[in-house]
Design a protein around this motif. Structure first.
Motif, mmCIF file in Angstrom:
data_model
loop_
_atom_site.group_PDB
_atom_site.id
_atom_site.type_symbol
_atom_site.label_atom_id
_atom_site.label_comp_id
_atom_site.label_asym_id
_atom_site.label_seq_id
_atom_site.Cartn_x
_atom_site.Cartn_y
_atom_site.Cartn_z
ATOM 1 N N SER A 172 -19.044 -0.934 -12.508
ATOM 2 C CA SER A 172 -20.079 -0.371 -13.369
ATOM 3 C C SER A 172 -20.084 1.142 -13.219
ATOM 4 O O SER A 172 -19.752 1.678 -12.163
ATOM 5 N N SER A 191 -24.607 7.526 -25.539
ATOM 6 C CA SER A 191 -23.932 6.996 -26.723
ATOM 7 C C SER A 191 -23.129 8.048 -27.497
ATOM 8 O O SER A 191 -22.407 7.706 -28.420
ATOM 9 N N GLY A 238 -18.973 0.860 -28.888
ATOM 10 C CA GLY A 238 -18.498 -0.319 -28.168
ATOM 11 C C GLY A 238 -17.634 -1.228 -29.015
ATOM 12 O O GLY A 238 -17.120 -2.227 -28.522
ATOM 13 N N SER A 256 -16.478 -2.726 -21.521
ATOM 14 C CA SER A 256 -17.625 -2.887 -22.412
ATOM 15 C C SER A 256 -18.672 -1.847 -22.025
ATOM 16 O O SER A 256 -18.563 -1.203 -20.989
ATOM 17 N N ARG A 257 -19.674 -1.691 -22.890
ATOM 18 C CA ARG A 257 -20.732 -0.728 -22.595
ATOM 19 C C ARG A 257 -22.059 -1.251 -23.113
ATOM 20 O O ARG A 257 -22.119 -2.034 -24.057
ATOM 21 N N ASP A 258 -23.117 -0.773 -22.460
ATOM 22 C CA ASP A 258 -24.476 -1.058 -22.885
ATOM 23 C C ASP A 258 -25.173 0.293 -22.997
ATOM 24 O O ASP A 258 -25.584 0.875 -21.985
ATOM 25 N N ASN A 259 -25.295 0.798 -24.207
ATOM 26 C CA ASN A 259 -25.867 2.132 -24.398
ATOM 27 C C ASN A 259 -27.352 2.191 -24.055
ATOM 28 O O ASN A 259 -27.864 3.252 -23.700
ATOM 29 N N ASP A 260 -28.032 1.066 -24.151
ATOM 30 C CA ASP A 260 -29.452 1.051 -23.750
ATOM 31 C C ASP A 260 -29.606 1.255 -22.248
ATOM 32 O O ASP A 260 -30.642 1.748 -21.787
ATOM 33 N N LYS A 261 -28.597 0.856 -21.492
ATOM 34 C CA LYS A 261 -28.633 1.001 -20.037
ATOM 35 C C LYS A 261 -27.768 2.170 -19.555
ATOM 36 O O LYS A 261 -27.608 2.357 -18.346
ATOM 37 N N TYR A 280 -18.821 -0.841 -18.271
ATOM 38 C CA TYR A 280 -18.331 -1.827 -17.318
ATOM 39 C C TYR A 280 -16.808 -1.975 -17.444
ATOM 40 O O TYR A 280 -16.234 -1.749 -18.504
#
Length: 122
Positions: A21, A30, A55, A71-76, A80
């Protein structure tokens, strides 16, 4: 400025899995393509994978295709790297990187984390 902090490295046997991570702070996450690179002592930093701002698009070095997934989580503010079927040749310090261009050349990425060690035993 952008600060990037990796976690999730460790020692694993060949065939095992790890998930890395990388959490970003300082500027809107983002805005940037995010990538993973790896490096062994005395060697150049090697491109591993990249994910687009949304993403939706990814790209990988041939040696990890089908085994690694970015992968990515823009909210967080997190990107990864899921690594499966690990091989001893995957042993390296893994760094995440952020930038506008998202290409395979390390010199084009302005923001870097300190890295996390991944060691794969045979």
């Amino acid at each position: 400025q952008v600060q990037l902090v990796e976690s999730g490295g460790g020692l694993v046997q060949a065939g095992g899995s790890l998930r890395l991570s990388c959490v970003g702070s300082g500027r809107p996450f983002s805005r940037f393509a995010m990538g993973w690179f790896r490096q062994n002592r005395g060697q150049e930093r090697e491109f591993v994978a990249v994910v687009s701002r949304s993403g939706g698009d990814t790209s990988y070095i041939d040696s990890v295709k089908g085994r690694f997934f970015i992968s990515r989580d823009n909210d967080k503010n997190t990107v990864y790297l899921q690594m499966n079927d690990l091989k001893p040749s995957d042993t390296a310090v893994y760094h995440c990187a952020g930038g506008d261009r998202g290409d395979i050349s390390a010199v084009s990425w302005p923001y870097w984390g300190q890295g996390t060690q991944v060691t794969v035993s045979s």
